[in-house]
Write a protein that holds these residues in place. Structure first.
Motif, PDB file in Angstrom:
ATOM      1  N   ASP A 185       2.057   7.187   6.800  1.00 38.48           N
ATOM      2  CA  ASP A 185       1.192   7.217   5.615  1.00 38.48           C
ATOM      3  C   ASP A 185       0.235   6.040   5.716  1.00 38.48           C
ATOM      4  N   PHE A 187      -2.197   5.257   4.010  1.00 35.97           N
ATOM      5  CA  PHE A 187      -2.638   4.713   2.722  1.00 35.97           C
ATOM      6  C   PHE A 187      -1.480   4.109   1.929  1.00 35.97           C
ATOM      7  N   LYS A 189       1.021   5.268   0.090  1.00 35.46           N
ATOM      8  CA  LYS A 189       1.041   5.726  -1.296  1.00 35.46           C
ATOM      9  C   LYS A 189       2.385   5.476  -1.975  1.00 35.46           C
ATOM     10  N   TRP A 190       3.475   5.533  -1.193  1.00 35.47           N
ATOM     11  CA  TRP A 190       4.800   5.316  -1.793  1.00 35.47           C
ATOM     12  C   TRP A 190       5.151   3.846  -1.708  1.00 35.47           C
ATOM     13  N   HIS A 191       5.634   3.254  -2.833  1.00 35.81           N
ATOM     14  CA  HIS A 191       5.894   1.814  -2.886  1.00 35.81           C
ATOM     15  C   HIS A 191       7.341   1.528  -3.275  1.00 35.81           C
TER      16      HIS A 191
END
Length: 227
Positions: A185, A187, A189-191
């Motif tokens: 990913d 970018f 997106k998952w944190h």
């Protein structure tokens, strides 16, 4: 003790338990084409000291067997020379076939003064199935000759100076099939708190030797980056 009741092993303490290793590695890489990169390597290794494995047992065919409750008692432990010189020459070729497929190849020749020679070859493909997922099928082949000091279980003679029954030093070939899956990913997106998920990698390998050794290996890795 049953069998040969005059059990008299030749075990003795090591006068030197240290080991020194000296290595020199040389590498050369070249871009042959905008889609092809190649590299060559050479490694030279000198080892001195205790090079045997003390817990490896050895049984002599010219000495009658001794047992305790059907457990075969060893006559000695592995004995190997205190010097070993190794050389290895390898080459890699990475080929960017297209935006979906990349091929990585590897070939290596190895030799040492204990009598072992080996060839390793490997092919791995990176197949991009989507913007986030990549597949990694691979195959590795290995073949080696036996060390001069190797003999199978209960086939050494007590008059020999050096001896081992470690099958890692025997003649054998091995095949390894692998398959991996990578999720990326770009970018993040998952944190997880202040960290963003960059990638997840999972790989499975099936390793088979022709001397009755088989194994399955699974590896996994997760990479996070801090925002």
């Amino acid at each position: 003790i049953t069998g040969n009741t005059n059990y008299n092993p030749t075990f003795s303490e090591f006068s030197n338990e240290g080991r020194n290793s000296y290595s020199i590695g040389l590498g050369f890489s070249q871009i042959l084409h905008r889609n092809i990169q190649a590299s060559l390597s050479a490694d030279f290794i000198q080892q001195q000291g205790l090079l045997s494995t003390p817990f490896q047992r050895v049984y002599f065919s010219d000495i009658a067997d001794s047992y305790v409750d059907n457990f075969h008692l060893a006559e000695d432990i592995e004995r190997l020379p205190d010097n070993r010189f190794k050389i290895a020459f390898g080459g890699r070729l990475n080929w960017y076939i297209n935006e979906k497929v990349v091929a990585k190849t590897f070939l290596r020749y190895y030799s040492d003064d204990w009598g072992i020679q080996s060839i390793t070859s490997q092919l791995e493909l990176a197949i991009k199935v989507s913007q986030k997922f990549t597949l990694y099928p691979s195959y590795r082949y290995y073949n080696q000759t036996a060390a001069d000091y190797f003999a199978p279980y209960n086939q050494h003679l007590s008059i020999e100076e050096f001896y081992t029954s470690d099958y890692d030093l025997s003649e054998y070939n091995a095949n390894q099939f692998g398959f991996g899956l990578s999720y990326t990913d770009i970018f993040t997106k998952w944190h997880l708190g202040k960290f963003g998920l960059k990638s997840i990698d999972v790989k499975y390998y099936q390793y088979d030797r022709n001397i009755s050794l088989n194994s399955s290996i699974i590896t996994a890795g997760v990479k996070f980056v801090k925002d």
